[in-house]
Design an enzyme around this catalytic site. Structure first.
Site, PDB file in Angstrom:
ATOM      1  CB  ILE A 175      -0.978  -0.010   1.202  1.00  0.00           C
ATOM      2  CG1 ILE A 175      -1.796  -1.308   1.219  1.00  0.00           C
ATOM      3  CG2 ILE A 175      -1.921   1.174   1.186  1.00  0.00           C
ATOM      4  CD1 ILE A 175      -2.595  -1.583  -0.037  1.00  0.00           C
ATOM      5  CB  SER A 204       4.163   3.498   4.645  1.00  0.00           C
ATOM      6  OG  SER A 204       3.092   2.801   5.219  1.00  0.00           O
ATOM      7  CB  CYS A 248      -7.331   2.202   5.467  1.00  0.00           C
ATOM      8  SG  CYS A 248      -6.796   3.846   5.411  1.00  0.00           S
ATOM      9  CG  HIS A 307      -5.036  -2.417  11.781  1.00  0.00           C
ATOM     10  ND1 HIS A 307      -5.614  -2.873  10.629  1.00  0.00           N
ATOM     11  CD2 HIS A 307      -5.057  -1.072  11.716  1.00  0.00           C
ATOM     12  CE1 HIS A 307      -5.984  -1.829   9.886  1.00  0.00           C
ATOM     13  NE2 HIS A 307      -5.658  -0.731  10.527  1.00  0.00           N
TER      14      HIS A 307
HETATM   15  N1  GLN Z   1       0.172   5.057   1.302  1.00  0.00           N
HETATM   16  C1  GLN Z   1      -0.127   5.196   2.697  1.00  0.00           C
HETATM   17  C2  GLN Z   1       0.696   4.216   3.506  1.00  0.00           C
HETATM   18  O1  GLN Z   1       0.951   3.158   3.044  1.00  0.00           O
HETATM   19  C3  GLN Z   1      -1.586   4.974   2.985  1.00  0.00           C
HETATM   20  C4  GLN Z   1      -1.905   5.200   4.430  1.00  0.00           C
HETATM   21  C5  GLN Z   1      -3.348   5.068   4.779  1.00  0.00           C
HETATM   22  O2  GLN Z   1      -4.133   4.562   4.039  1.00  0.00           O
HETATM   23  N2  GLN Z   1      -3.723   5.547   5.933  1.00  0.00           N
HETATM   24  O3  GLN Z   1       1.075   4.483   4.614  1.00  0.00           O
HETATM   25 ZN    ZN Z   2      -4.940   2.457   4.574  1.00  0.00          ZN
END
Ligand code: GLN
Ligand code: ZN
Length: 758
Positions: free
Chosen positions: A434, A436, A646, A697
């Site tokens: 996603i 990071s 998310c 998480h």
């Molecule tokens: N691109 C962001 C990450 O990977 C997305 C963060 C999020 O959706 N809160 O941290």
């Molecule tokens: Zn997210």
């Protein structure tokens, strides 16, 4: 007579004292008595601030060591079974945060704010019993300091509406039992003084209520308001209008209504009816959710409108909601540009505004003291200055918006995706992440040192580049197919962009409580938004230079940037979003011109921007979708646009998400028990999707088999050509030791499934 009113005050402390002392206590460094000591100091200080500002109605029980909904559960003895053995602070904090035996209670957003409350878990086994200690003590505590407070409590209907059933079923089944406890509470409160004011918060009334809840209002408040003759009940609603409830409440023996005229302008429709009743109206006209100085003259006009039919002795003036949602005081903002600082007002400054507006409205301008005269003149001046400031207005941006013709990208999805597949040549079930990767101490430390000029730009760049090198290599070793640079240069997905956009401001001490001891410091948009130079280009192109695999660039979308900032109040939100969208579209263009073929535009906060009332949803969806599309309008057909959200409660908005027209969307699914998948099956979905295959998480490493099973579930609802395989969300809060095996298992799982499919 100048009656003014504050719905509630922030409690975390002007230097986040409560946060600090709580975290030390949780770390077992100090005893609980220290927490109590700090809490008492904060309460007195906060009462004193309000008293000094001349506030007539100051609250008690707006304080909390963690959350007011949690306090209400304690007050009712609504304790989930798993915590029943515990007592006092151990019980309280275990409910909030879990302990080594049991998981915490769920937490969720308080209406459309960024404050999170602890969701009550009710069950037929509960044994409701009054525990009024906190409420009574806080009243006495204030009284000992010479302040007769109104007592804040969360109303029974809102409490039940926001609760969930641990044993399945309807929370309103418990209405009678819960209301009985509230009556007992009011009886105890009535013993406190000759006359006591109780503010009962019922923000649930601002939503579209079903008949079941509406029909409760009269019964419950006839009942509660007749418990004791010496109690004056104020029903407070906020964040929207509550006209349906108002109509009912004026026919109950409550004493007053506190309504929000900033975010619930439609409350104006109830004025006539209120005027004809015997109720006091507390008009929330000072914005409790934004940081701009009140425009006092405009507010006086609004009050004139509100007061047309209402005798002024029945019109009190207050904050639109609790000041919990704004930062504490401007006192510590010593680095802020003075011109901009002069436009702002945090909680403490808002107290003076409430007091001043009330005095002018009720007693006339001539009644002001010399100091108040000066305050008033300064307010007028500050608002005039802001209106004409060159910092706010950028003609180029305005012209560009006005002359805008290209508002979405070229080509239909079907045509685009075909081109993209040819160029990118990815297999079904393509693997990616996603954005990071773990934020290591070293990275955080480097960012901090760079901000404080302790290390040079070169040193900083070197550290970030090293991280990217390793991150890219790790992804290649794991065998991921679409890579990311890992976002080491960002501490926050909004702040990072805000810092580089013109028109954005930052505070030093603008902390707002998000949940428990956690605070956020949202940046603020004060002027027209423009992008002086590329914001992500150099990092992304560097990362791409390190691999032959496609490097997916990461941007934050306009709706999310908007929803996680304090937004200027002199321009419509959709107009501000449009300016941000244009800045993002420039970045998209720069990236694709630098040969980046996949760009992800995150819209993590898309859902939370939804309005509270159904009638406003269409409009929000329209501009939110339009601005997302605008933000990627520069993308060529060949450039693949991803987005990410998310959360999984998409059921009612899936067609809206589809209308955003991103080529690929990644979403959370793992935690929600595949709820979302049903929807895909039922209503279908056009573009490609990456439903997260494991929950990020938790530190737990998912097994290969688990992920295989999950992928197979996905394949039951969507064809393999439409599916991407990725985790639920970004990995920045995880550790490398968890991330590497998890992703390795994910890749293995995909290999297994692909083999089976062949
Ligand atoms: N691109 C962001 C990450 O990977 C997305 C963060 C999020 O959706 N809160 O941290
Ligand atoms: Zn997210």
């Amino acid at each position: 007579m100048s009656k003014n009113y504050v719905i509630g005050f922030p409690r975390i402390g002007e230097q986040r004292e409560l946060k600090k002392v709580l975290e030390e206590f949780w770390a077992k460094k100090i005893p609980f008595s220290k927490v109590q000591e700090t809490a008492s100091q904060l309460k007195s200080r906060h009462w004193k601030y309000q008293k000094d500002a001349g506030i007539d109605f100051i609250s008690s029980n707006d304080f909390s060591l963690y959350d007011n909904m949690l306090d209400t559960s304690i007050m009712l003895n609504a304790i989930p079974k798993r915590f029943k053995e515990l007592k006092d602070e151990e019980l309280y904090f275990s409910m909030a945060r879990g302990n080594n035996k049991n998981v915490a209670m769920e937490m969720t957003k308080w209406f459309n704010t960024n404050y999170h409350y602890i969701v009550p878990e009710l069950s037929a086994d509960d044994n409701y019993e009054l525990n009024a200690k906190k409420i009574l003590n806080e009243y006495k505590e204030a009284k000992a300091q010479g302040i007769k407070t109104k007592i804040n409590i969360i109303g029974p209907i809102t409490y039940l509406a926001l609760s969930k059933r641990a044993d399945g079923g309807d929370t309103f089944e418990f209405t009678n039992k819960i209301v009985a406890i509230y009556k007992q509470l009011l009886r105890e409160i009535s013993q406190l003084d000759d006359e006591v004011y109780v503010q009962i918060d019922e923000p649930a009334f601002v939503k579209d209520l079903d008949v079941k809840i509406l029909s409760l209002i009269k019964r419950v408040y006839d009942d509660l308001a007749s418990v004791a003759g010496n109690i004056k009940i104020i029903i407070a609603t906020y964040f929207e209008h509550s006209n349906e409830a108002t109509k009912i409440l004026i026919n109950t023996p409550i004493w007053a209504l506190a309504l929000d005229f900033v975010y619930g302008k439609d409350n104006l429709q109830s004025i006539q009816a209120i005027a004809q009743s015997d109720k006091i109206l507390i008009a929330g006209v000072i914005d409790g959710r934004n940081i701009w100085k009140n425009h006092i003259n405009q507010t006086l006009d609004l009050l004139k409108q509100i007061g047309t039919d209402l005798p002024s002795d029945r019109l009190y003036i207050g904050s639109s909601c609790s000041l919990l949602h704004v930062p504490f005081t401007l006192k510590y903002e010593d680095k802020m540009n003075v011109e901009i600082k002069n436009w702002l007002s945090y909680a403490v400054e808002k107290l003076d505004e409430i007091s001043l507006v009330s005095k002018i409205y009720h007693e006339g301008q001539n009644s002001l003291t010399q100091q108040q005269q000066i305050q008033y003149q300064r307010n007028i001046q500050a608002n005039d200055d802001r209106k004409t400031s060159t910092k706010i207005h950028n003609q180029d941006v305005l012209t560009r918006v006005e002359e805008l013709t290209k508002t979405q990208r070229d080509g239909e999805y079907e045509e685009r995706i075909k081109l993209q597949k040819e160029i990118l040549n990815y297999k079904p079930l393509a693997t990616t992440t996603i954005g990071s990767f773990p934020q290591t101490t070293q990275i955080r430390e480097a960012r901090r040192a760079f901000k404080k000029s302790e290390i040079s730009q070169e040193e900083y760049n070197k550290i970030i580049k090293n991280y990217i090198d390793e991150c890219v290599k790790t992804q290649e070793d794991i065998g991921l197919e679409v890579l990311v640079h890992g976002e080491p240069e960002r501490n926050d997905m909004v702040e990072y962009f805000g810092e580089q956009l013109k028109g954005y401001g930052f505070s030093q001490n603008g902390w707002v409580q998000s949940y428990g001891s956690r605070c956020v410091k949202p940046p603020f948009i004060y002027g027209d938004i423009s992008r002086p130079q590329p914001m992500t280009l150099s990092w992304i192109t560097y990362a791409q230079s390190k691999t032959n695999k496609p490097m997916k660039a990461m941007l934050t979308g306009p709706v999310t940037i908007l929803n996680w900032s304090f937004v200027r109040d002199d321009k419509a939100r959709d107009e501000v979003a449009k300016q941000i969208a244009l800045a993002i579209s420039d970045e998209v263009n720069d990236l694709q011109n630098a040969n980046i073929k996949i760009i992800q535009v995150d819209e993590a906060a898309f859902k939370e921007g939804y309005p509270l009332r159904k009638t406003n949803i269409k409009e929000y969806e329209k501009w939110a979708v339009e601005n997302f599309k605008l933000s990627v309008s520069s993308a060529k057909k060949q450039t693949q646009i991803h987005t990410h959200m998310c959360y999984s409660e998409f059921n009612d908005i899936i067609k809206t998400i589809e209308a955003m027209d991103a080529d690929v969307i990644s979403i959370e699914t793992a935690r929600s028990g595949n709820e979302l998948l049903k929807i895909f099956k039922e209503v279908g979905y056009k573009q490609e999707v990456g439903p997260g295959v494991y929950d990020i998480h938790s530190p737990r490493v998912p097994s290969v088999q688990e992920i295989v099973t999950q992928i197979e579930k996905l394949l039951e609802v969507l064809p393999k050509e439409q599916l991407w395989i990725n985790p639920d969300c970004g990995l920045k809060t995880r550790k490398w030791e968890e991330v590497v095996p998890s992703l390795t298992n994910m890749v293995k799982a995909v290999q297994i499934v692909r083999q089976r499919l062949n």
